[in-house]
Design a protein around this motif. Structure first.
Motif, PDB file in Angstrom:
ATOM      1  N   ILE A 435       0.846  -1.211   0.000  1.00 43.15           N
ATOM      2  CA  ILE A 435       0.000   0.000   0.000  1.00 43.15           C
ATOM      3  C   ILE A 435       0.873   1.250   0.000  1.00 43.15           C
ATOM      4  CG2 ILE A 435      -1.674   1.318   1.341  1.00 43.15           C
ATOM      5  CD1 ILE A 435      -2.819  -1.403   2.268  1.00 43.15           C
ATOM      6  N   GLU A 436       1.956   1.236   0.770  1.00 45.50           N
ATOM      7  CA  GLU A 436       2.874   2.383   0.796  1.00 45.50           C
ATOM      8  C   GLU A 436       3.493   2.617  -0.580  1.00 45.50           C
ATOM      9  OE1 GLU A 436       5.565   1.365   3.878  1.00 45.50           O
ATOM     10  OE2 GLU A 436       4.243   2.050   5.507  1.00 45.50           O
ATOM     11  N   ASN A 437       3.807   1.510  -1.287  1.00 44.29           N
ATOM     12  CA  ASN A 437       4.361   1.649  -2.640  1.00 44.29           C
ATOM     13  C   ASN A 437       3.360   2.339  -3.562  1.00 44.29           C
ATOM     14  OD1 ASN A 437       6.683   0.336  -1.886  1.00 44.29           O
ATOM     15  ND2 ASN A 437       6.065  -1.663  -2.702  1.00 44.29           N
ATOM     16  N   VAL A 438       2.092   1.937  -3.455  1.00 41.35           N
ATOM     17  CA  VAL A 438       1.061   2.542  -4.298  1.00 41.35           C
ATOM     18  C   VAL A 438       0.906   4.027  -3.968  1.00 41.35           C
ATOM     19  CG1 VAL A 438      -1.401   2.535  -4.847  1.00 41.35           C
ATOM     20  CG2 VAL A 438      -0.165   0.374  -4.627  1.00 41.35           C
ATOM     21  N   LYS A 439       0.910   4.317  -2.697  1.00 36.78           N
ATOM     22  CA  LYS A 439       0.766   5.730  -2.297  1.00 36.78           C
ATOM     23  C   LYS A 439       1.954   6.564  -2.757  1.00 36.78           C
ATOM     24  CE  LYS A 439      -2.293   4.999   1.672  1.00 36.78           C
ATOM     25  NZ  LYS A 439      -2.467   5.086   3.145  1.00 36.78           N
ATOM     26  N   ALA A 440       3.162   5.965  -2.713  1.00 34.39           N
ATOM     27  CA  ALA A 440       4.340   6.674  -3.202  1.00 34.39           C
ATOM     28  C   ALA A 440       4.210   6.943  -4.694  1.00 34.39           C
ATOM     29  CB  ALA A 440       5.597   5.857  -2.909  1.00 34.39           C
ATOM     30  N   TYR A 441       3.750   5.956  -5.419  1.00 34.71           N
ATOM     31  CA  TYR A 441       3.562   6.145  -6.856  1.00 34.71           C
ATOM     32  C   TYR A 441       2.526   7.228  -7.137  1.00 34.71           C
ATOM     33  CZ  TYR A 441       1.620   5.298 -11.483  1.00 34.71           C
ATOM     34  OH  TYR A 441       1.158   5.468 -12.760  1.00 34.71           O
ATOM     35  N   LEU A 442       1.401   7.165  -6.405  1.00 41.16           N
ATOM     36  CA  LEU A 442       0.338   8.156  -6.629  1.00 41.16           C
ATOM     37  C   LEU A 442       0.779   9.557  -6.273  1.00 41.16           C
ATOM     38  CD1 LEU A 442      -2.743   6.115  -5.341  1.00 41.16           C
ATOM     39  CD2 LEU A 442      -2.223   6.747  -7.709  1.00 41.16           C
ATOM     40  N   SER A 443       1.622   9.664  -5.280  1.00 39.79           N
ATOM     41  CA  SER A 443       2.106  11.011  -4.915  1.00 39.79           C
ATOM     42  C   SER A 443       2.899  11.605  -6.062  1.00 39.79           C
ATOM     43  CB  SER A 443       2.958  10.940  -3.648  1.00 39.79           C
ATOM     44  OG  SER A 443       4.149  10.206  -3.871  1.00 39.79           O
ATOM     45  N   LEU A 444       3.654  10.745  -6.777  1.00 40.60           N
ATOM     46  CA  LEU A 444       4.415  11.222  -7.935  1.00 40.60           C
ATOM     47  C   LEU A 444       3.474  11.615  -9.079  1.00 40.60           C
ATOM     48  CD1 LEU A 444       7.237   8.523  -7.858  1.00 40.60           C
ATOM     49  CD2 LEU A 444       7.543  10.950  -7.423  1.00 40.60           C
ATOM     50  N   VAL A 445       2.452  10.789  -9.293  1.00 39.00           N
ATOM     51  CA  VAL A 445       1.515  11.068 -10.380  1.00 39.00           C
ATOM     52  C   VAL A 445       0.721  12.337 -10.080  1.00 39.00           C
ATOM     53  CG1 VAL A 445      -0.556  10.239 -11.555  1.00 39.00           C
ATOM     54  CG2 VAL A 445       1.331   8.668 -11.078  1.00 39.00           C
ATOM     55  N   GLN A 446       0.235  12.462  -8.865  1.00 40.77           N
ATOM     56  CA  GLN A 446      -0.574  13.636  -8.516  1.00 40.77           C
ATOM     57  C   GLN A 446       0.254  14.906  -8.498  1.00 40.77           C
ATOM     58  OE1 GLN A 446      -2.325  11.985  -4.923  1.00 40.77           O
ATOM     59  NE2 GLN A 446      -4.357  11.982  -5.899  1.00 40.77           N
ATOM     60  N   ALA A 447       1.553  14.769  -8.242  1.00 40.23           N
ATOM     61  CA  ALA A 447       2.415  15.955  -8.307  1.00 40.23           C
ATOM     62  C   ALA A 447       2.531  16.451  -9.741  1.00 40.23           C
ATOM     63  CB  ALA A 447       3.800  15.609  -7.759  1.00 40.23           C
ATOM     64  N   ARG A 448       2.478  15.504 -10.672  1.00 43.70           N
ATOM     65  CA  ARG A 448       2.591  15.877 -12.083  1.00 43.70           C
ATOM     66  C   ARG A 448       1.272  16.402 -12.630  1.00 43.70           C
ATOM     67  NH1 ARG A 448       4.440  11.867 -17.035  1.00 43.70           N
ATOM     68  NH2 ARG A 448       4.440  13.478 -18.693  1.00 43.70           N
ATOM     69  N   PHE A 449       0.167  15.780 -12.161  1.00 43.94           N
ATOM     70  CA  PHE A 449      -1.152  16.174 -12.647  1.00 43.94           C
ATOM     71  C   PHE A 449      -2.036  16.538 -11.453  1.00 43.94           C
ATOM     72  CE2 PHE A 449       0.430  12.905 -15.614  1.00 43.94           C
ATOM     73  CZ  PHE A 449       0.524  13.677 -16.766  1.00 43.94           C
ATOM     74  N   PRO A 450      -1.850  17.743 -10.904  1.00 44.73           N
ATOM     75  CA  PRO A 450      -2.611  18.141  -9.716  1.00 44.73           C
ATOM     76  C   PRO A 450      -4.126  18.174 -10.028  1.00 44.73           C
ATOM     77  CG  PRO A 450      -0.791  19.649 -10.142  1.00 44.73           C
ATOM     78  CD  PRO A 450      -0.912  18.779 -11.339  1.00 44.73           C
ATOM     79  N   ASP A 451      -4.894  17.654  -9.087  1.00 46.54           N
ATOM     80  CA  ASP A 451      -6.361  17.704  -9.141  1.00 46.54           C
ATOM     81  C   ASP A 451      -6.967  16.925 -10.317  1.00 46.54           C
ATOM     82  OD1 ASP A 451      -6.369  19.346  -6.899  1.00 46.54           O
ATOM     83  OD2 ASP A 451      -6.076  21.133  -8.156  1.00 46.54           O
ATOM     84  N   LYS A 452      -6.170  16.094 -10.999  1.00 43.98           N
ATOM     85  CA  LYS A 452      -6.735  15.337 -12.118  1.00 43.98           C
ATOM     86  C   LYS A 452      -7.341  14.013 -11.663  1.00 43.98           C
ATOM     87  CE  LYS A 452      -5.862  13.714 -16.790  1.00 43.98           C
ATOM     88  NZ  LYS A 452      -4.920  13.586 -17.908  1.00 43.98           N
ATOM     89  N   TYR A 453      -6.791  13.471 -10.533  1.00 45.74           N
ATOM     90  CA  TYR A 453      -7.256  12.160 -10.052  1.00 45.74           C
ATOM     91  C   TYR A 453      -7.636  12.244  -8.583  1.00 45.74           C
ATOM     92  CZ  TYR A 453      -4.637  10.786 -14.215  1.00 45.74           C
ATOM     93  OH  TYR A 453      -4.146  10.708 -15.487  1.00 45.74           O
ATOM     94  N   ARG A 454      -8.729  11.557  -8.271  1.00 46.45           N
ATOM     95  CA  ARG A 454      -9.072  11.381  -6.857  1.00 46.45           C
ATOM     96  C   ARG A 454      -8.941   9.891  -6.524  1.00 46.45           C
ATOM     97  NH1 ARG A 454     -13.436  15.348  -7.452  1.00 46.45           N
ATOM     98  NH2 ARG A 454     -14.870  13.613  -7.849  1.00 46.45           N
ATOM     99  N   ILE A 455      -8.185   9.625  -5.473  1.00 47.71           N
ATOM    100  CA  ILE A 455      -7.899   8.240  -5.080  1.00 47.71           C
ATOM    101  C   ILE A 455      -8.567   7.979  -3.727  1.00 47.71           C
ATOM    102  CG2 ILE A 455      -6.134   6.479  -4.812  1.00 47.71           C
ATOM    103  CD1 ILE A 455      -6.008   7.943  -7.489  1.00 47.71           C
ATOM    104  N   HIS A 456      -9.312   6.904  -3.639  1.00 51.41           N
ATOM    105  CA  HIS A 456      -9.989   6.545  -2.397  1.00 51.41           C
ATOM    106  C   HIS A 456      -9.537   5.146  -1.952  1.00 51.41           C
ATOM    107  CE1 HIS A 456     -12.704   9.935  -3.092  1.00 51.41           C
ATOM    108  NE2 HIS A 456     -12.821   9.504  -4.355  1.00 51.41           N
TER     109      HIS A 456
END
Length: 583
Positions: A435-456
């Motif tokens: 789960i931490e790996n996924v969150k680390a990946y998502l943090s990178l993606v969301q940094a590149r595309f702010p407000d484009k994805y919502r993750i629950h």
């Protein structure tokens, strides 16, 4: 004539008692029942010849129509004859041992009868040798000697003896008078004796067959109970448990297992000087390791133990072979050489054969697992550069717009890969790490595309410690982002639900993206699917890894509709022990 029958039955009873007593001796049973060597045949000739001699000595002396003597004697009057059971032992010997035994026993009994004298001495000696020849020939030709067949042959050859007496004994009138007196009693009583004699022999064989069947069951029982220990390989701990099981379930006084260099375990007598982790104490073991052949020792000298007070006086040492090489030995020791009989030898040989097979299966299983692990790690390795390059691209873009954020992400990426490199040799990681790996990946993606994805995230409590294969979630989430929302202006929704259901860990990843065309959905997971943005290996790799680790107990399913979204479900078996530990 009929008053002769009780006396004849008494003589037959003596022979049968002697046979019954002999049947209780292991060496006698072994000689009678196994394939006969030259030494065995000599023993059978002596044995059944002795039955004939004994019958001569205990016969009933007949003079004309009167019984002269019915006790033990060494000679008879020239005018007398003997009514006895001599043919009984000779015929049985021929039927059981073949021509050599039949002729040999017939010659011994016939010669002895000739030396006792009497007017039928020559006739009886000739007919006895003839009975040995005929019964030996029939014994060699017929595979199974039934009681009925033996009775028929015995009575027929006894009848032949009466005819030989009539043809050769002089004067004829006297011979005829004798045959009329002894013919029916000797034919009938010897037939009865033949039936009882063969019945005892068959009882011996059936008892032996039951013993062998029990030994076979014992071999398979031992093999079944020792298999878990063999799966651990040949080591001190596993071999000690194996030796204890064999010692408790056999007549051996000590059991030992070696590899090709040292003693791994010795349980039972002489444990004071036959110690684990030492070189084999006996020259016998070294001989087996060098030759790869079975050796049997029936004396202390044959065992060649260097310890003078060693109580072990018999042993069978059998090589354990894996792929035509000697991997070690199984040794069964006995304090009394008599205990190491044919049954014990067959038991030891059967065990060693099964153990060798088990070792080969364990080795094959180990090689298969190594190959499977290598394939799994190769599949895992394909995901590392994929994730790395995408992350570096994101950080590279941030370096121009937000250097501080790029620095934070670079540190997070460094920490992420450091942790993964430390556990690179593991097939499983805790769910928390994944789960931490996924969150680390998502943090990178969301940094590149702010407000484009919502993750629950919806994660059932107390599942953090459950082990799962690494990099299951991240590639699927990455697929949702890369292929679910290309050029889409709407905000992407990704829901990650993790829960347990019927002792299975369920991972569901849902998105509201463009979905997957039906023609691709059918083959996803079963083969690599080419696409404009890549080779589509993520789903295929995950399916292969799940199959390699869990077999049919785990699965990945896809449910997708175009322009509505995709749902990916992963099911992984979870043991009750793992579920408890996670609490």
């Amino acid at each position: 004539m009929f008053y002769l029958v009780p006396l004849m039955l008494e003589k037959v009873g003596i022979i049968l008692i002697a046979l019954f007593l002999l049947s209780q001796i292991k060496s006698f049973r072994q000689i009678v029942q196994r394939e006969h060597t030259r030494q065995d045949k000599i023993m059978l000739i002596i044995l059944f010849g002795a039955f004939g001699v004994f019958s001569n000595y205990t016969g009933i002396e007949i003079n004309h129509t009167s019984i002269e003597h019915a006790g033990w004697y060494s000679g008879i009057d020239q005018e007398s004859a003997i009514a006895n059971t001599r043919v009984l032992g000779v015929v049985i010997g021929g039927l059981l041992g073949g021509p050599a035994v039949g002729v040999g026993a017939g010659f011994i009994a016939g010669l002895h009868r000739y030396l006792l004298d009497g007017f039928t001495a020559f006739s009886c000696s000739v007919s006895t040798i003839l009975a040995g020849v005929v019964s030996g020939y029939l014994g060699a030709k017929r595979k199974k000697i039934t009681e009925g067949f033996a009775v028929a042959i015995g009575m027929t050859l006894e009848l032949v003896q009466m005819l030989v007496i009539l043809a050769t004994a002089k004067p004829f009138e006297k011979a005829l008078e004798l045959v009329q007196l002894i013919g029916i009693p000797m034919i009938s009583v010897n037939g009865l004796g033949m039936m009882l004699f063969m019945h005892i022999i068959h009882l011996m064989k059936r008892e032996e067959e039951r013993t062998l069947a029990n030994q076979t069951d014992k071999v398979f029982s031992i093999a079944d109970q020792t298999l878990p220990y063999f799966r651990q390989g040949l080591n001190v701990e596993s071999c000690e448990q194996i030796c204890k099981l064999i010692l408790n379930m056999t007549d051996a006084d000590a059991v030992a297992i070696t590899d090709n260099q040292i003693v791994l375990s010795h349980v039972g007598m002489a444990s004071d000087h036959h110690t684990p982790m030492s070189k084999p104490e006996t020259a016998l073991t070294r001989k087996v390791l060098e030759s790869g052949k079975i050796f049997v020792a029936t004396s202390k000298e044959d065992i060649a133990c260097h310890h003078q007070d060693c109580p072990l006086e018999a042993a069978i040492v059998i090589p354990l072979q894996v792929k035509n090489r000697v991997a070690g030995t199984l040794k069964m020791y006995y304090e009394d050489p008599e205990k190491l009989d044919q049954i014990q030898r067959q038991l030891a040989t059967g065990l060693a054969s099964l153990f060798s097979t088990q070792l080969e299966l364990v080795e094959a299983e180990r090689q298969t697992k190594l190959l499977k692990d290598a394939k799994i790690k190769a599949l895992q390795a394909q995901n590392y550069p994929h994730f790395l390059f995408n992350s570096l691209n994101t950080i590279s873009a941030l370096c121009r717009t937000d250097p501080e954020k790029a620095r934070e992400l670079l540190l997070e990426l460094s920490s992420f890969f450091r942790g993964n490199l430390q556990g690179a040799g593991q097939l499983f990681v805790p769910l928390k790490t994944e789960i931490e790996n996924v969150k680390a990946y998502l943090s990178l993606v969301q940094a590149r595309f702010p407000d484009k994805y919502r993750i629950h995230f919806q994660i059932e409590p107390n599942l953090e410690k459950i082990p799962i294969p690494p990099f299951l979630l991240q590639p699927i989430v990455e697929n949702s982002i890369n292929y679910g929302f290309p050029g889409s202006k709407q905000k992407g929704e990704i829901n990650i639900r993790i829960f347990t259901e019927q002792q299975k860990l369920m991972i569901v990843i849902e998105d509201n993206g463009k979905g997957i065309p039906e023609e691709k959905l059918v083959v996803l997971g079963t083969q690599i699917v080419e696409s404009k943005k890549g080779s589509g290996t993520a789903i295929f790799n995950i399916c292969q890894r799940l199959k390699g680790i869990y077999g049919d107990r785990a699965y990945l399913t896809l449910d997708s509709k175009e322009n509505q979204g995709t749902s990916t479900t992963i099911s992984i078996p979870i043991s009750s022990q793992e579920r408890i530990e996670s609490h």
